[in-house]
Design a protein around this motif. Structure first.
Motif, mmCIF file in Angstrom:
data_model
loop_
_atom_site.group_PDB
_atom_site.id
_atom_site.type_symbol
_atom_site.label_atom_id
_atom_site.label_comp_id
_atom_site.label_asym_id
_atom_site.label_seq_id
_atom_site.Cartn_x
_atom_site.Cartn_y
_atom_site.Cartn_z
ATOM 1 N N GLY A 126 0.781 -1.221 0.000
ATOM 2 C CA GLY A 126 0.000 0.000 0.000
ATOM 3 C C GLY A 126 0.813 1.271 0.000
ATOM 4 N N ILE A 127 2.129 1.160 0.171
ATOM 5 C CA ILE A 127 2.966 2.358 0.171
ATOM 6 C C ILE A 127 3.012 2.961 -1.230
ATOM 7 N N MET A 128 2.790 4.243 -1.311
ATOM 8 C CA MET A 128 2.759 5.002 -2.564
ATOM 9 C C MET A 128 1.729 4.426 -3.537
ATOM 10 N N GLN A 129 0.630 3.903 -2.994
ATOM 11 C CA GLN A 129 -0.466 3.411 -3.811
ATOM 12 C C GLN A 129 -1.662 4.336 -3.652
ATOM 13 N N GLY A 130 -2.376 4.558 -4.734
ATOM 14 C CA GLY A 130 -3.541 5.427 -4.692
ATOM 15 C C GLY A 130 -3.258 6.771 -5.338
ATOM 16 N N PHE A 131 -4.321 7.559 -5.539
ATOM 17 C CA PHE A 131 -4.231 8.819 -6.273
ATOM 18 C C PHE A 131 -4.931 9.937 -5.492
ATOM 19 N N PRO A 132 -4.299 10.506 -4.476
ATOM 20 C CA PRO A 132 -2.904 10.292 -4.046
ATOM 21 C C PRO A 132 -2.812 9.184 -2.997
ATOM 22 N N PRO A 133 -1.590 8.748 -2.671
ATOM 23 C CA PRO A 133 -1.423 7.810 -1.562
ATOM 24 C C PRO A 133 -1.859 8.471 -0.253
ATOM 25 N N SER A 134 -2.322 7.659 0.684
ATOM 26 C CA SER A 134 -2.680 8.208 1.994
ATOM 27 C C SER A 134 -1.438 8.766 2.670
ATOM 28 N N ALA A 135 -1.619 9.716 3.547
ATOM 29 C CA ALA A 135 -0.500 10.440 4.154
ATOM 30 C C ALA A 135 0.480 9.513 4.857
ATOM 31 N N ASP A 136 -0.044 8.457 5.508
ATOM 32 C CA ASP A 136 0.838 7.571 6.270
ATOM 33 C C ASP A 136 1.536 6.541 5.388
ATOM 34 N N ARG A 137 1.259 6.541 4.078
ATOM 35 C CA ARG A 137 1.898 5.593 3.162
ATOM 36 C C ARG A 137 2.723 6.308 2.097
ATOM 37 N N GLN A 138 3.024 7.562 2.303
ATOM 38 C CA GLN A 138 3.830 8.318 1.361
ATOM 39 C C GLN A 138 5.307 8.235 1.743
ATOM 40 N N VAL A 139 6.166 8.184 0.727
ATOM 41 C CA VAL A 139 7.612 8.119 0.928
ATOM 42 C C VAL A 139 8.224 9.462 0.584
ATOM 43 N N ASN A 140 9.093 9.940 1.454
ATOM 44 C CA ASN A 140 9.808 11.189 1.207
ATOM 45 C C ASN A 140 11.191 11.081 1.839
ATOM 46 N N ASN A 141 11.975 12.153 1.779
ATOM 47 C CA ASN A 141 13.347 12.041 2.266
ATOM 48 C C ASN A 141 13.473 12.011 3.779
ATOM 49 N N THR A 142 12.360 12.100 4.493
ATOM 50 C CA THR A 142 12.433 11.951 5.950
ATOM 51 C C THR A 142 12.243 10.511 6.404
ATOM 52 N N ASN A 143 11.636 9.665 5.562
ATOM 53 C CA ASN A 143 11.379 8.280 5.980
ATOM 54 C C ASN A 143 11.930 7.239 5.012
ATOM 55 N N ALA A 144 12.622 7.676 3.949
ATOM 56 C CA ALA A 144 13.042 6.755 2.888
ATOM 57 C C ALA A 144 14.007 5.686 3.370
ATOM 58 N N PHE A 145 14.716 5.907 4.470
ATOM 59 C CA PHE A 145 15.666 4.927 4.978
ATOM 60 C C PHE A 145 15.106 4.150 6.168
ATOM 61 N N HIS A 146 13.812 4.240 6.378
ATOM 62 C CA HIS A 146 13.172 3.531 7.483
ATOM 63 C C HIS A 146 12.211 2.480 6.940
ATOM 64 N N TYR A 147 12.156 1.336 7.614
ATOM 65 C CA TYR A 147 11.251 0.274 7.203
ATOM 66 C C TYR A 147 9.837 0.632 7.653
ATOM 67 N N PRO A 148 8.809 0.393 6.836
ATOM 68 C CA PRO A 148 8.817 -0.320 5.561
ATOM 69 C C PRO A 148 8.975 0.581 4.333
ATOM 70 N N TYR A 149 9.108 1.901 4.538
ATOM 71 C CA TYR A 149 9.155 2.820 3.401
ATOM 72 C C TYR A 149 10.389 2.579 2.524
ATOM 73 N N MET A 150 11.467 2.111 3.142
ATOM 74 C CA MET A 150 12.709 1.904 2.407
ATOM 75 C C MET A 150 12.549 0.896 1.274
ATOM 76 N N ARG A 151 11.671 -0.069 1.447
ATOM 77 C CA ARG A 151 11.501 -1.080 0.402
ATOM 78 C C ARG A 151 11.038 -0.447 -0.902
ATOM 79 N N TRP A 152 10.126 0.502 -0.804
ATOM 80 C CA TRP A 152 9.689 1.225 -2.007
ATOM 81 C C TRP A 152 10.795 2.169 -2.467
ATOM 82 N N ALA A 153 11.426 2.869 -1.533
ATOM 83 C CA ALA A 153 12.435 3.870 -1.884
ATOM 84 C C ALA A 153 13.608 3.257 -2.634
#
Length: 530
Positions: A126-153
């Motif tokens: 569900g990360i970065m899924q949807g138009f737009p993705p929900s706020a808690d599933r968006q990837v940015n440079n503050t969470n890109a190195f943290h799991y589970p966001y890193m998998r998408w990043a």
């Protein structure tokens, strides 16, 4: 609804992930193929269990602008008779598959030739899924190195920060498939416990894993949505590309390994990098210290823009190289300290000597010799490539690179390439210094040269390694090559000076160590060689 329509609905619902993988092989102008009889028959063929066609049958054709992209060729008949025959066979296969899905039987190991994408319950769903993705599933440079966001990043670096392109080869290196069955279930002993290969891969957050023996793919796995055509970050395995480029210039007489680096980059005079020799920089033997608030990883990531930049921190790679100071009570050549400054400084020298960017050098001298797909590298605001950790490629092209090195070791490539690899991988003489360094844990007996780890195992094995579980393993004696892409969480603080050995005293989880990776490689080779 006719029989074929029923099959289509059943297939699209039950096998949607596999169908998406097949459909992704077509470029946008050819998406209509997804709904065509031709691709439908390909899907029937796959489910019916026919022997998978070699990877080379997906012929890359006509890449030039304006021709519609990749062309797809199918290894089975498309006529009406063929259609009836394949759909009839598929009917039986679907019934069997439906029955198996409701049974309690364990799933059988899947052939390596299928380049299987294995889905498991995943927090990254569900990360970065949807138009737009929900706020808690968006990837940015503050969470890109943290799991589970890193998998998408790690699979979408080009969408998170600016990148430069690396051009592929017009004639990619063939990698025929020769599946060895049952490798999922091969096991090895670790700390008194038996662990299977499939368990090891899942427990270390593997995204993709490929094994080549004598240049043939014998085992290939993709996990949790990662695909055969997707790029993945190499992290610090990027350094090994930089080391190989340096060796090429040494071989050509353009770079003197015993000269100070400031000979080529006067701006670095008076810095630990500039006052050390080229070889000391290549071997991580520079006595350097970073401010506690600007460690060698976070300061560089901020300078490139892949993490938020702290106030007063450098805003480019060149500025980052001016931050460190000499380490107290340490001298170059008497230490081993792994950090990002040295490869960035060496890359600066490579640009100055050749008049070309790092991306151009990698493309012309390395990638264009074998790669099937373009690669990318993250850049800062000045367009400077992150030569210590910003490279991304497909899993198969990473394996082609490893094979490129293995063949050069065996003197099976043109002389200038083989000579450069011989220079880069000649036996290191810094085992004692390495053992006192900040990455010694889990690497007993190792040496390090030109940004390559040397195992000293009697087989001439070398490794490239990157944070978060990226690994390349090359065993020339056994003609074995392995690449592992991962999204393994790692937020441990990095040592900030040559005298700081905090990581040497605090090894990572045993399962994630290089020693365990080598045990897995040995077990796989044992099964292959039977």
């Amino acid at each position: 609804m006719n029989t074929r329509s029923i099959f289509r609905v059943f297939f699209m619902t039950k096998y949607s992930e596999s169908f998406s993988l097949v459909a992704s092989r077509t470029t946008r102008p050819n998406r209509r193929l997804v709904h065509s009889r031709r691709l439908w028959l390909y899907a029937c063929h796959a489910i019916a269990g026919y022997p998978p066609h070699p990877a080379s049958s997906w012929q890359r054709a006509g890449r030039s602008a304006g021709n519609g992209g990749d062309k797809v060729r199918f290894p089975f008949p498309i006529g009406r008779t063929g259609a009836r025959r394949h759909c009839a066979i598929t009917a039986a296969a679907l019934l069997a598959a439906s029955s198996a899905a409701t049974s309690a039987q364990p799933q059988a190991a899947i052939s390596a030739a299928d380049a299987t994408s294995i889905a498991t319950p995943d927090p990254a769903a569900g990360i970065m899924q949807g138009f737009p993705p929900s706020a808690d599933r968006q990837v940015n440079n503050t969470n890109a190195f943290h799991y589970p966001y890193m998998r998408w990043a790690f699979r979408h670096t080009r969408e998170l920060s600016p990148t430069a392109g690396i051009r592929r080869s017009a004639r990619p290196q063939p990698m025929p498939v020769q599946s060895v069955k049952g490798l999922d279930l091969v096991s090895f002993e670790l700390d008194g416990k038996t662990i299977r290969i499939d368990e090891y891969l899942r427990q270390t957050h593997t995204d993709g894993f490929i094994v080549l023996h004598e240049g043939r793919i014998v085992y290939e796995r993709y996990f949790d949505g990662f695909g055969v055509d997707q790029l993945h970050i190499w992290a610090s395995m990027t350094k090994s590309l930089t080391g190989l480029l340096a060796a090429m210039l040494v071989d050509e007489g353009k770079l003197d390994p015993q000269a100070t680096l400031s000979t080529y980059v006067p701006e670095l005079a008076g810095t630990p990098f500039g006052d050390a020799t080229v070889q000391q920089n290549l071997d991580m033997e520079v006595a350097v210290a970073y401010p506690e608030h600007l460690p060698p990883d976070l300061a560089l990531f901020g300078a490139v823009g892949i993490l938020p930049r702290r106030e007063g921190a450098p805003d480019s790679i060149y500025a980052f190289l001016k931050v460190p100071i000499p380490a107290a009570d340490k001298t170059g050549g008497d230490v081993w300290y792994y950090q990002n400054g040295s490869p960035e400084a060496v890359a600066w020298a490579l640009r100055r000597i050749t008049g070309k960017s790092w991306a151009q050098l990698v493309s012309e001298r390395i990638w264009s010799h074998f790669a099937e797909d373009d690669a990318s590298v993250q850049i800062d605001r000045l367009g400077t490539e992150m030569a210590s950790g910003g490279f991304s490629s497909t899993l198969r092209d990473a394996a082609r690179f490893a094979e490129f090195v293995r063949l050069a070791q065996a003197q099976r490539l043109p002389g200038h390439v083989a000579d450069a690899v011989r220079i880069a991988l000649q036996p290191g003489r810094n085992q004692a210094r390495f053992a006192r360094g900040n990455l010694a844990a889990g690497r007993q007996g190792y040496a390090y040269r030109d940004y390559w780890y040397q195992r000293n195992d009697g087989d001439g094995s070398v490794e490239a390694g990157g944070r978060f579980g990226q690994k390349i393993y090359i065993n020339p004696r056994r003609a074995l090559t392995i690449v592992k892409f991962s999204s393994n969480p790692d937020t441990a603080p990095r040592a900030t000076s040559a005298g700081d050995n905090r990581q040497a005293a605090a090894p990572r989880r045993l399962l994630e160590s290089s020693e365990t990776f080598a045990l897995a490689a040995q077990a796989i080779y044992g099964a292959i060689a039977r």
